[in-house]
Enzyme design. Structure first.
Site, PDB file in Angstrom:
ATOM      1  N   HIS A 238       3.800   3.680   6.130  1.00  0.00           N
ATOM      2  CA  HIS A 238       3.822   2.254   6.462  1.00  0.00           C
ATOM      3  C   HIS A 238       5.171   1.826   7.033  1.00  0.00           C
ATOM      4  O   HIS A 238       5.570   0.687   6.895  1.00  0.00           O
ATOM      5  CB  HIS A 238       3.448   1.407   5.243  1.00  0.00           C
ATOM      6  CG  HIS A 238       2.035   1.621   4.768  1.00  0.00           C
ATOM      7  ND1 HIS A 238       1.475   0.935   3.730  1.00  0.00           N
ATOM      8  CD2 HIS A 238       1.066   2.475   5.214  1.00  0.00           C
ATOM      9  CE1 HIS A 238       0.212   1.342   3.544  1.00  0.00           C
ATOM     10  NE2 HIS A 238      -0.044   2.282   4.437  1.00  0.00           N
ATOM     11  N   GLY A 239       5.894   2.744   7.621  1.00  0.00           N
ATOM     12  CA  GLY A 239       7.135   2.386   8.292  1.00  0.00           C
ATOM     13  C   GLY A 239       8.322   2.247   7.353  1.00  0.00           C
ATOM     14  O   GLY A 239       8.310   2.745   6.226  1.00  0.00           O
TER      15      GLY A 239
END
Ligand code: NAG
Ligand code: NAG
Length: 400
Positions: A238-239
């Protein structure tokens, strides 16, 4: 003195110097560890002896597969200590074997090195499917693989963490701790398996590391100060996120965050700052995201002050976390969502000093081109190349 005696004197000196600096090795095999068996007791005793040793010490886990239950490696130690893993350390599969929220923890240690080409295998695949884990909350009962609590002047290098049950690595209350060439691996759909979560810590670096996981590659919680994330390859995951902030009372400010020279591939969100709506007060300032490549990323640039998973809050009430001094510079690549730049700040505390410079994000889809949205951003500073044109439509709702 003749040449020979000179050579002899020099050799003797070298031997003296090297024994003075010699690291004493505490090999778990000398404590009864056998491959493919549970070595919890052996590794604990090796650690205790190494930690009590007056000088440089090293706990060695050789190249073989071993099982280890919950362990807390606690300092303070008498000298610098290294935990050197060449083999594979496997966690118990069933979460019921865990006491507390963690598998292996390092606590209150100064000058710790965790090193080696070995791995910590959390056996998460046995836990992820359990009820309540992906849907409602944080899988609080599942253990974090590796915790670093109050660890100072230390380095973690080369090791691999695979398939953690919850977070892979959690850093708390620590200072001057560097993660270098660390590898983190879990499937894209493994819940809450954040790669490295940092909170209430100062001067933490994550350098030249590769993180593929099911949640944030790196997340920075409250009290993260002077953090450098450089040369990190993230995805799936998710970054790289700051937050989420504002959920709890008395959170400490976040400041001095630099995310530089990273590559994100197939991630859900790229670089983001998230705060809860209807939140407690907080501050996040001085955050810089620079020279970042996005490959097929959802929401590559994202500030979201209405972060609210599982609909557990009244999202219409604004966030009380104040965001300021944020720079997004030289961020390029491809976006999987049309809205490539989204900066949604709080109605009561608009973001201040947000700068966007040299952004080039192409939308992958057919209904292009890429767009941007800015809400409650106070006089953003826009410079250099801009694709999509950023903050052209700025909705600024001033409070009276
Ligand atoms: C930070 O930790 C590293 C690794 O132990 C050490 O070499 C360095 O001197 C420390 N820096 C400071 C400012 O103490
Ligand atoms: C946020 O920072 C401001 C000044 O920069 C300070 O006055 C305020 O108390 C801080 N708030 C919190 C919750 O830390």
């Amino acid at each position: 003195m003749g040449l020979e005696s000179n050579v002899a004197t020099i050799s003797l000196l070298l031997i003296l110097v090297s024994t003075a600096n010699a690291t004493r090795v505490f090999d778990v095999r000398n404590y009864g560890a056998k491959p493919n068996s549970d070595i919890t007791k052996a590794v604990t005793r090796a650690w205790n002896d190494a930690c009590a040793y007056q000088g440089s010490s090293k706990v060695l886990v050789p190249a073989a597969t071993y099982r280890v239950g919950t362990v807390n490696f606690l300092g303070p130690c008498k000298g610098p200590i290294e935990f050197n893993v060449l083999g594979s350390i496997q966690s118990p599969g069933d979460p019921k074997y865990f006491k507390g929220d963690c598998w292996i923890s390092f606590g209150k240690i100064n000058h710790l090195t965790v090193s080696g080409k070995g791995e910590f295998d959390g056996q998460g695949q046995t836990a992820w499917g359990r009820s309540g884990c992906s849907k409602n909350s944080y899988c609080v009962r599942l253990p974090i693989s590796l915790r670093f609590d109050f660890v100072t002047n230390s380095i973690v290098r080369d090791i691999t963490s695979v398939n953690s049950k919850q977070f892979h690595i959690n850093v708390f209350g620590s200072q001057n701790l560097t993660f270098d060439h660390v590898t983190i691996i879990a499937p894209h759909n493994s819940p809450n398996t954040d790669g490295i979560h940092i909170g209430r810590s100062t001067n933490i670096k994550v350098i030249d590391s590769k993180i593929s996981t099911g949640d944030d590659c790196i997340s920075l919680g409250d009290g993260s100060r002077d953090i450098l994330i450089k040369g990190v390859i993230c995805g799936p995951g998710h970054g790289i996120s700051v937050g989420s902030l504002g959920k709890y009372q008395n959170e400490q400010p976040v400041s001095g965050i630099r995310v530089i020279g990273c590559t994100l591939t197939n991630t859900q969100t790229g670089v983001r700052i998230k705060t809860w709506p209807q939140s407690y007060p907080g501050n996040a300032t001085n955050m810089r995201f620079e020279n970042i490549i996005m490959n097929n990323v959802d929401n590559p640039i994202f500030i979201n002050q209405g972060y609210c998973p599982w609909n557990q809050c009244k999202s219409q009430l604004p966030s009380n976390v104040k965001i300021s001094k944020v720079v997004f510079k030289n961020i390029r690549g491809t976006s999987r969502t049309k809205e490539a730049v989204e900066i949604i700040c709080s109605k009561t505390l608009p973001c201040k000093n947000v700068e966007l410079r040299d952004i080039d994000l192409k939308y992958n889809g057919k209904d292009g081109p890429a767009t941007s949205r800015c809400v409650n951003v106070n006089n953003p500073l826009i410079g250099g190349h801009q694709n999509p044109p950023a903050c052209t439509i700025t909705t600024l709702k001033k409070q009276v």
